[in-house]
Motif scaffolding. Structure first.
Motif, PDB file in Angstrom:
ATOM      1  N   ASN A  11       0.735  -1.218  -0.122  1.00 44.39           N
ATOM      2  CA  ASN A  11      -0.153  -0.031  -0.068  1.00 44.39           C
ATOM      3  C   ASN A  11       0.863   1.283  -0.105  1.00 44.39           C
ATOM      4  OD1 ASN A  11      -1.684   2.072   0.430  1.00 44.39           O
ATOM      5  ND2 ASN A  11      -2.470   1.540   2.547  1.00 44.39           N
ATOM      6  N   TRP A  12       1.089   2.076  -1.162  1.00 45.48           N
ATOM      7  CA  TRP A  12       1.958   3.079  -1.107  1.00 45.48           C
ATOM      8  C   TRP A  12       1.701   4.207  -0.402  1.00 45.48           C
ATOM      9  CZ3 TRP A  12       6.076   0.764  -1.996  1.00 45.48           C
ATOM     10  CH2 TRP A  12       6.239  -0.167  -3.133  1.00 45.48           C
ATOM     11  N   SER A  13       0.320   4.353   0.143  1.00 41.87           N
ATOM     12  CA  SER A  13      -0.112   5.540   0.936  1.00 41.87           C
ATOM     13  C   SER A  13       0.401   5.082   2.563  1.00 41.87           C
ATOM     14  CB  SER A  13      -1.593   5.372   0.856  1.00 41.87           C
ATOM     15  OG  SER A  13      -2.203   4.368   1.360  1.00 41.87           O
ATOM     16  N   ASP A  14       1.136   4.128   2.652  1.00 40.78           N
ATOM     17  CA  ASP A  14       1.616   3.821   4.086  1.00 40.78           C
ATOM     18  C   ASP A  14       2.613   4.800   4.078  1.00 40.78           C
ATOM     19  OD1 ASP A  14       2.879   2.562   6.174  1.00 40.78           O
ATOM     20  OD2 ASP A  14       2.083   0.637   5.859  1.00 40.78           O
ATOM     21  N   GLN A  16       5.350   4.786   6.186  1.00 39.37           N
ATOM     22  CA  GLN A  16       6.404   3.851   6.450  1.00 39.37           C
ATOM     23  C   GLN A  16       7.315   4.160   5.044  1.00 39.37           C
ATOM     24  OE1 GLN A  16       7.292  -0.324   6.361  1.00 39.37           O
ATOM     25  NE2 GLN A  16       5.193  -0.583   5.886  1.00 39.37           N
ATOM     26  N   TYR A  17       6.763   4.643   3.849  1.00 35.25           N
ATOM     27  CA  TYR A  17       7.362   4.519   2.594  1.00 35.25           C
ATOM     28  C   TYR A  17       7.814   6.090   2.243  1.00 35.25           C
ATOM     29  CZ  TYR A  17       5.805  -0.011   2.007  1.00 35.25           C
ATOM     30  OH  TYR A  17       5.328  -1.576   2.108  1.00 35.25           O
ATOM     31  N   GLY A  83       2.768  10.477   7.942  1.00 33.87           N
ATOM     32  CA  GLY A  83       1.773  10.184   9.131  1.00 33.87           C
ATOM     33  C   GLY A  83       1.581  10.938  10.003  1.00 33.87           C
TER      34      GLY A  83
END
Length: 706
Positions: A11-14, A16-17, A83
């Motif tokens: 999930n590229w909206s996470d 952590q990326y 985040g």
């Protein structure tokens, strides 16, 4: 062969990326500060970088921090890419900046000022002056400073005064003969020089000084008895305020955008809320709390410093006549083809156009001259009797702009001239309003762009009658039409008369000046129309080539990388086996080196004597290489809220030249920094002094030898 069975995509909206945009910018400014501390950099250049660090921070608070504070006040839960809530962003910014600001001020005080003194540049403290020097400055105060000062009392009858943006102020405590303490604010006049030069006869030192002076606020502070006769001056402390300076123009409700911008500019100086308070570290907590309470600030908004407030003013000392303390002068050279043109026996207007008809021309500033290329092209077009029309975009230009003069000449010579002046170019709004009015007065068609969009693209279109046909000549660039920044920023410009690009640029100008809603372009990648989609297509193409087991490569150079869809596409390309090199000067929200995600992605940043500003995008394309240049960084604002243009480079020789530039930048081991998976940057170091590879120095040498 790479397996055709692909694992589920993350999930590229996470969060952590991604790195925080704001913290990534602070990392960039830390690299600027490093140049102020690097002993390899000449002393006055180090002072310049210290001033740039301060100036950058001023803008960061006026725009970025101010915007986050508005979100907090409006209770908007808009998370950053990593985040964080708005409040958490503010806390992280404060935690990151406080030690960095302390480091800068300590370095200026303890290192740069003593080193400057060893070279005859004495920025003195008033208290260290002898009696004769203080007597002279007392007279200077009485004659030049005292008449323009206005002490403002703060008591029940005198409300706390408005503190203007970026102004230096003194918080003064005085005591009456009856023993009552009073608080007053005194603004240091910005109309006078920040550093006051002592006369030659008072500059006594073992060595002959080059310059000797004192900060003006110290002169005021040591002569307060003249302002408060009959009162005892108990305390005096310097402070400085930064306000929200981002314009809030309701374009869709404005009958006249120019007037609306002017009204907002008047508000900028006075109306914006305070977002930062800088104080000298010696200021007692009682006075600090008073200022905080009056301006609605918390401890996190206060930045104590040990030395001079308003470090951007140190730039005034950088121009001192000490060439051995500066970088060796660089004079841009003319492009080889243009140099031959200027040196030829026949130098007519037609020669410039014939040269472009023969072959596209790429100019690389500041290594190659702006004045003998882009500026000369416009000036010749303004005089050429066969030129019928000139159209261009102006985002920023210089104060004494030969570009504007050439456009005026063209209009006076009977040509149809249309100029899009971007009134919303941040902190250049006032200049652009002046240029717009000057151009309108001579009959230039001036437009202000599209509602809701900034026009950031760098375009010029010249239409010329050649026999029985019209031919379009185009300049597409990465930098502003500004002769001054063209000597300080690295930028690229393509001059061409290719029919497809000429048609595209014509249609883009129609969209900017009229009601056209052009969606499809032959060659140009245009934001917000098709730029992101086309970039995604190019990245996905490399991904599919890698999945087929063939060599795939992407190399890009830009100022900032923030856009999540493009970052996600780069992650997928890396996972598929594409080797990716990103040269990102400033903000980079992509995290390189994550196992299984971005371990084929390298990110470097180059910070040197010239500001890296050009944008180049290279895609290997299974050997049929594609190279693009243009005005757009990979940020949501550029892709969604600005008009940008990126052009393919179809001339293979020029495409190879651009690949060579990318290769030189990637090999830099002098000014290059490598982004680490944790968000920090590590500067490259050559294995030995003989192994130094400074990309900017190499490009200067190449230009000189061309």
């Amino acid at each position: 062969m790479v397996s055709s069975t692909q694992p589920p995509q993350p999930n590229w909206s996470d969060p952590q990326y991604y790195f925080s945009r704001e913290l990534s910018w602070i990392e960039f400014n830390a690299r600027v500060l490093h140049e102020a501390m690097d002993e390899r950099t000449p002393l006055l250049e180090r002072l310049k970088f210290a001033a740039i660090f301060s100036s950058n921070l001023d803008e960061f608070f006026m725009v970025r921090v101010a915007g986050i504070k508005r979100q907090v006040q409006a209770q908007v839960d808009r998370r950053s890419l990593d985040g964080r809530t708005p409040q958490e962003q503010l806390e992280a910014i404060c935690q990151k900046l406080l030690p960095l600001v302390a480091k800068q001020h300590q370095h200026v005080q303890s290192v740069l000022r003593p080193q400057l003194a060893s070279h005859g540049v004495f920025l003195l403290d008033y208290a260290a002056l002898n009696q004769a020097q203080q007597r002279h400055l007392r007279e200077y105060f009485e004659e030049r400073i005292f008449p323009v000062l206005t002490p403002l009392a703060v008591d029940p009858g005198h409300p706390f005064p408005h503190i203007s943006n970026l102004s230096l102020n003194l918080a003064v405590v005085v005591r009456s003969p009856e023993g009552t303490s009073h608080f007053a604010r005194l603004k240091v006049p910005s109309s006078l020089p920040r550093f006051v030069l002592l006369p030659l006869e008072l500059q006594r030192r073992k060595q002959t000084p080059v310059w000797m002076g004192v900060p003006i606020e110290q002169i005021v502070a040591h002569n307060l008895d003249k302002l408060f006769p009959g009162m005892e001056v108990v305390a005096c402390h310097v402070f400085r305020v930064t306000r929200n300076a981002d314009l809030e123009v309701q374009e869709d409700e404005a009958d006249d955008l120019l007037q609306a911008i002017e009204q907002e500019l008047r508000k900028r100086r006075f109306a914006g809320s305070v977002v930062r308070l800088e104080v000298h570290e010696s200021m007692p907590d009682e006075i600090r709390q008073t200022l905080m309470a009056e301006m609605g600030l918390s401890n996190a908004d206060v930045y104590p410093v040990v030395g001079l407030l308003g470090g951007r003013d140190l730039m005034a000392l950088v121009d001192l006549p000490l060439p051995h303390l500066k970088d060796a002068p660089w004079k841009p050279v003319s492009h080889p083809r243009l140099r031959r043109l200027m040196e030829s026996e026949y130098s007519t207007d037609e020669d410039f156009f014939a040269l472009i008809r023969k072959q596209d021309l790429l100019v690389h500033h500041p290594f190659q001259s702006f004045s003998s290329s882009v500026q000369a092209f416009l000036q010749r077009a303004a005089q050429d009797p066969d030129v019928l029309t000139i159209k261009m975009t102006l985002y920023r230009t210089s104060g004494d702009s030969p570009i504007v003069d050439a456009l005026i000449d063209a209009a006076e010579n009977g040509k149809q001239v249309a100029v899009l002046v971007e009134l919303k170019a941040r902190f250049d709004e006032e200049n652009n309003i002046q240029w717009a009015r000057k151009l309108e007065q001579v009959g230039v068609h001036v437009v202000y762009g599209l509602v809701g969009l900034k026009t950031h693209t760098k375009l010029m279109l010249v239409v010329r009658q050649e026999g029985d046909r019209l031919r379009r000549y185009v300049h597409i660039g990465t930098g502003n039409y500004n002769p001054k920044t063209a000597r300080l920023y690295t930028d690229l410009g393509l001059l061409t008369c290719r029919e497809d690009l000429g048609a595209d640029v014509t249609e883009l100008f129609n969209a900017l000046t009229g009601y056209s809603r052009q969606k499809n372009y032959r060659k140009l990648l245009v934001a917000p129309t098709n730029l992101r989609d086309r970039l995604l297509d190019l990245i996905h193409r490399e991904r599919e080539i890698a999945r087929a087991g063939r060599h795939a490569r992407i190399v890009t150079k830009m100022n900032a990388l923030v856009d999540p869809p493009l970052i996600g596409a780069l992650y997928e390309a890396s996972q598929a086996g594409v080797q990716i090199d990103l040269i990102v000067r400033g903000i980079c929200c992509l995290r390189p080196g994550l196992a299984g995600v971005s371990d084929r992605i390298r990110v470097i940043s180059i910070v040197g004597r010239f500001l890296e500003h050009s944008r180049i995008f290279y895609f290997h394309n299974d050997g049929a290489e594609d190279v693009y240049i243009g005005s757009a960084d990979w940020m949501p604002r550029n892709l969604d809220r600005r008009v940008e243009a990126v052009t393919p480079v179809d001339d293979r020789a020029i495409a190879k030249d651009l690949q060579e530039i990318l290769g030189i930048l990637l090999a830099d081991n002098r000014q290059a920094w490598e982004l680490q998976p944790d968000g920090s940057y590590r500067q490259r170091h050559p294995a030995s002094p003989d192994a130094v590879q400074s990309a900017q120095q190499i490009l200067m040498d190449m230009a000189r030898q061309s």
